[in-house]
Design a protein around this motif. Structure first.
Motif, PDB file in Angstrom:
ATOM      1  N   VAL A  30       0.843  -1.209   0.000  1.00  0.00           N
ATOM      2  CA  VAL A  30       0.000   0.000   0.000  1.00  0.00           C
ATOM      3  C   VAL A  30       0.875   1.254   0.000  1.00  0.00           C
ATOM      4  O   VAL A  30       0.630   2.188  -0.771  1.00  0.00           O
ATOM      5  CB  VAL A  30      -0.987  -0.005   1.194  1.00  0.00           C
ATOM      6  N   VAL A  31       1.896   1.286   0.847  1.00  0.00           N
ATOM      7  CA  VAL A  31       2.794   2.446   0.864  1.00  0.00           C
ATOM      8  C   VAL A  31       3.475   2.597  -0.489  1.00  0.00           C
ATOM      9  O   VAL A  31       3.583   3.700  -1.025  1.00  0.00           O
ATOM     10  CB  VAL A  31       3.829   2.341   2.015  1.00  0.00           C
ATOM     11  N   GLY A  32       3.909   1.486  -1.079  1.00  0.00           N
ATOM     12  CA  GLY A  32       4.526   1.541  -2.406  1.00  0.00           C
ATOM     13  C   GLY A  32       3.577   2.083  -3.457  1.00  0.00           C
ATOM     14  O   GLY A  32       3.966   2.906  -4.295  1.00  0.00           O
ATOM     15  N   ALA A  33       2.328   1.660  -3.408  1.00  0.00           N
ATOM     16  CA  ALA A  33       1.337   2.142  -4.377  1.00  0.00           C
ATOM     17  C   ALA A  33       1.057   3.627  -4.184  1.00  0.00           C
ATOM     18  O   ALA A  33       0.958   4.387  -5.158  1.00  0.00           O
ATOM     19  CB  ALA A  33       0.045   1.335  -4.256  1.00  0.00           C
ATOM     20  N   HIS A  36       3.293   6.871  -5.419  1.00  0.00           N
ATOM     21  CA  HIS A  36       3.156   7.479  -6.745  1.00  0.00           C
ATOM     22  C   HIS A  36       2.037   8.513  -6.786  1.00  0.00           C
ATOM     23  O   HIS A  36       1.757   9.079  -7.830  1.00  0.00           O
ATOM     24  CB  HIS A  36       2.940   6.396  -7.793  1.00  0.00           C
ATOM     25  N   GLY A  37       1.370   8.732  -5.646  1.00  0.00           N
ATOM     26  CA  GLY A  37       0.324   9.740  -5.577  1.00  0.00           C
ATOM     27  C   GLY A  37      -0.949   9.187  -4.971  1.00  0.00           C
ATOM     28  O   GLY A  37      -1.081   7.974  -4.771  1.00  0.00           O
ATOM     29  N   PRO A  38      -1.900  10.075  -4.659  1.00  0.00           N
ATOM     30  CA  PRO A  38      -3.157   9.665  -4.027  1.00  0.00           C
ATOM     31  C   PRO A  38      -3.940   8.690  -4.900  1.00  0.00           C
ATOM     32  O   PRO A  38      -3.886   8.763  -6.136  1.00  0.00           O
ATOM     33  CB  PRO A  38      -3.943  10.970  -3.874  1.00  0.00           C
ATOM     34  N   LEU A  39      -4.657   7.788  -4.225  1.00  0.00           N
ATOM     35  CA  LEU A  39      -5.494   6.815  -4.929  1.00  0.00           C
ATOM     36  C   LEU A  39      -6.808   6.629  -4.181  1.00  0.00           C
ATOM     37  O   LEU A  39      -6.855   6.752  -2.955  1.00  0.00           O
ATOM     38  CB  LEU A  39      -4.797   5.457  -5.035  1.00  0.00           C
ATOM     39  N   ARG A  40      -7.829   6.301  -4.936  1.00  0.00           N
ATOM     40  CA  ARG A  40      -9.100   5.919  -4.335  1.00  0.00           C
ATOM     41  C   ARG A  40      -9.002   4.458  -3.912  1.00  0.00           C
ATOM     42  O   ARG A  40      -8.130   3.720  -4.356  1.00  0.00           O
ATOM     43  CB  ARG A  40     -10.233   6.118  -5.332  1.00  0.00           C
ATOM     44  N   PHE A  41      -9.917   4.033  -3.047  1.00  0.00           N
ATOM     45  CA  PHE A  41      -9.908   2.670  -2.523  1.00  0.00           C
ATOM     46  C   PHE A  41      -9.915   1.645  -3.653  1.00  0.00           C
ATOM     47  O   PHE A  41      -9.128   0.699  -3.645  1.00  0.00           O
ATOM     48  CB  PHE A  41     -11.119   2.460  -1.603  1.00  0.00           C
ATOM     49  N   SER A  42     -10.785   1.834  -4.624  1.00  0.00           N
ATOM     50  CA  SER A  42     -10.889   0.860  -5.721  1.00  0.00           C
ATOM     51  C   SER A  42      -9.609   0.794  -6.542  1.00  0.00           C
ATOM     52  O   SER A  42      -9.193  -0.291  -6.974  1.00  0.00           O
ATOM     53  CB  SER A  42     -12.083   1.185  -6.626  1.00  0.00           C
ATOM     54  N   ALA A  43      -8.953   1.922  -6.745  1.00  0.00           N
ATOM     55  CA  ALA A  43      -7.690   1.929  -7.489  1.00  0.00           C
ATOM     56  C   ALA A  43      -6.595   1.231  -6.688  1.00  0.00           C
ATOM     57  O   ALA A  43      -5.772   0.500  -7.251  1.00  0.00           O
ATOM     58  CB  ALA A  43      -7.280   3.360  -7.825  1.00  0.00           C
ATOM     59  N   GLY A  67      -0.373   7.613  11.411  1.00  0.00           N
ATOM     60  CA  GLY A  67      -0.009   8.891  10.813  1.00  0.00           C
ATOM     61  C   GLY A  67       0.782   8.777   9.527  1.00  0.00           C
ATOM     62  O   GLY A  67       1.453   9.710   9.110  1.00  0.00           O
ATOM     63  N   LEU A  68       0.680   7.614   8.859  1.00  0.00           N
ATOM     64  CA  LEU A  68       1.421   7.400   7.619  1.00  0.00           C
ATOM     65  C   LEU A  68       0.576   7.642   6.376  1.00  0.00           C
ATOM     66  O   LEU A  68       1.107   7.923   5.303  1.00  0.00           O
ATOM     67  CB  LEU A  68       1.983   5.973   7.599  1.00  0.00           C
ATOM     68  N   VAL A  69      -0.738   7.521   6.523  1.00  0.00           N
ATOM     69  CA  VAL A  69      -1.668   7.723   5.418  1.00  0.00           C
ATOM     70  C   VAL A  69      -2.758   8.685   5.870  1.00  0.00           C
ATOM     71  O   VAL A  69      -3.216   8.629   7.010  1.00  0.00           O
ATOM     72  CB  VAL A  69      -2.301   6.371   4.981  1.00  0.00           C
ATOM     73  N   ALA A  70      -3.148   9.571   4.966  1.00  0.00           N
ATOM     74  CA  ALA A  70      -4.262  10.493   5.222  1.00  0.00           C
ATOM     75  C   ALA A  70      -5.439  10.086   4.346  1.00  0.00           C
ATOM     76  O   ALA A  70      -5.266   9.713   3.185  1.00  0.00           O
ATOM     77  CB  ALA A  70      -3.853  11.924   4.907  1.00  0.00           C
ATOM     78  N   ARG A  71      -6.612  10.152   4.929  1.00  0.00           N
ATOM     79  CA  ARG A  71      -7.863   9.821   4.235  1.00  0.00           C
ATOM     80  C   ARG A  71      -8.628  11.120   4.062  1.00  0.00           C
ATOM     81  O   ARG A  71      -8.887  11.827   5.032  1.00  0.00           O
ATOM     82  CB  ARG A  71      -8.649   8.839   5.100  1.00  0.00           C
ATOM     83  N   THR A  72      -8.985  11.440   2.810  1.00  0.00           N
ATOM     84  CA  THR A  72      -9.723  12.672   2.524  1.00  0.00           C
ATOM     85  C   THR A  72     -11.048  12.316   1.881  1.00  0.00           C
ATOM     86  O   THR A  72     -11.083  11.639   0.843  1.00  0.00           O
ATOM     87  CB  THR A  72      -8.919  13.587   1.574  1.00  0.00           C
ATOM     88  N   MET A  73     -12.137  12.763   2.513  1.00  0.00           N
ATOM     89  CA  MET A  73     -13.487  12.537   1.975  1.00  0.00           C
ATOM     90  C   MET A  73     -13.944  13.798   1.243  1.00  0.00           C
ATOM     91  O   MET A  73     -13.735  14.915   1.724  1.00  0.00           O
ATOM     92  CB  MET A  73     -14.479  12.223   3.088  1.00  0.00           C
ATOM     93  N   VAL A  81     -13.483   9.125  -1.691  1.00  0.00           N
ATOM     94  CA  VAL A  81     -12.470   9.101  -0.641  1.00  0.00           C
ATOM     95  C   VAL A  81     -11.128   8.827  -1.301  1.00  0.00           C
ATOM     96  O   VAL A  81     -10.995   7.883  -2.079  1.00  0.00           O
ATOM     97  CB  VAL A  81     -12.766   8.017   0.416  1.00  0.00           C
ATOM     98  N   ASP A  82     -10.158   9.665  -1.017  1.00  0.00           N
ATOM     99  CA  ASP A  82      -8.792   9.477  -1.506  1.00  0.00           C
ATOM    100  C   ASP A  82      -7.881   9.150  -0.333  1.00  0.00           C
ATOM    101  O   ASP A  82      -8.092   9.630   0.786  1.00  0.00           O
ATOM    102  CB  ASP A  82      -8.262  10.742  -2.192  1.00  0.00           C
ATOM    103  N   TYR A  83      -6.868   8.359  -0.624  1.00  0.00           N
ATOM    104  CA  TYR A  83      -5.836   8.029   0.352  1.00  0.00           C
ATOM    105  C   TYR A  83      -4.512   8.516  -0.200  1.00  0.00           C
ATOM    106  O   TYR A  83      -4.242   8.371  -1.388  1.00  0.00           O
ATOM    107  CB  TYR A  83      -5.779   6.516   0.592  1.00  0.00           C
ATOM    108  N   GLU A  84      -3.703   9.115   0.683  1.00  0.00           N
ATOM    109  CA  GLU A  84      -2.384   9.568   0.262  1.00  0.00           C
ATOM    110  C   GLU A  84      -1.424   9.498   1.436  1.00  0.00           C
ATOM    111  O   GLU A  84      -1.840   9.479   2.602  1.00  0.00           O
ATOM    112  CB  GLU A  84      -2.428  10.972  -0.317  1.00  0.00           C
TER     113      GLU A  84
END
Length: 125
Positions: A30-33, A36-43, A67-73, A81-84
């Motif tokens: 997940v960190v590796g993915a 490369h930039g923010p992704l949605r859950f499905s991506a 505190g390694l990933v931020a979730r933005t709704m 929802v994006d994760y970055e």
């Protein structure tokens, strides 16, 4: 005031929990993915082939808690929802990607070693 000494070799040290988290195979991927930039859950689910929805959800929650990933709704229809990676997550991505590169570069040698080991330890008839 002195900073605490973190010792991951001490079973009671919280740093061991962090190492458990970032050493988990799904967290590494997940960190590796997300490096490369923010992704949605499905991506993310498509990128991290083989992860179940439940495991991806648990992994993202754990990484967010640490505190390694931020979730933005985003308030839209349908909800988005994006994760970055956070700053801490970005600093972790370098070593994670280096580990990924090491694994890819060393796969021929590792596969050869496995074959040799398996041949040597195969049951004798």
């Amino acid at each position: 005031m002195n900073e605490p000494m973190w010792d991951p070799y001490d079973r009671n040290c919280p740093s061991r929990q962090v190492l458990d988290r970032i050493g988990d195979r799904w967290s590494v991927l997940v960190v590796g993915a997300l490096a490369h930039g923010p992704l949605r859950f499905s991506a993310l689910a498509k990128t991290v082939d083989g992860v179940s929805q439940k495991m991806l959800t648990q992994t993202l929650r754990g990484l967010e808690r640490d505190g390694l990933v931020a979730r933005t709704m985003y308030a839209q229809i349908p909800p988005r929802v994006d994760y970055e990676l956070t700053e801490s997550g970005i600093s972790l991505a370098g070593p994670m990607l280096a580990l990924e590169d090491w694994a890819k570069e060393n796969m021929p040698s590792i596969l050869s070693s496995r074959d040799a080991y398996d041949a040597e330890h195969a049951p004798k008839d």
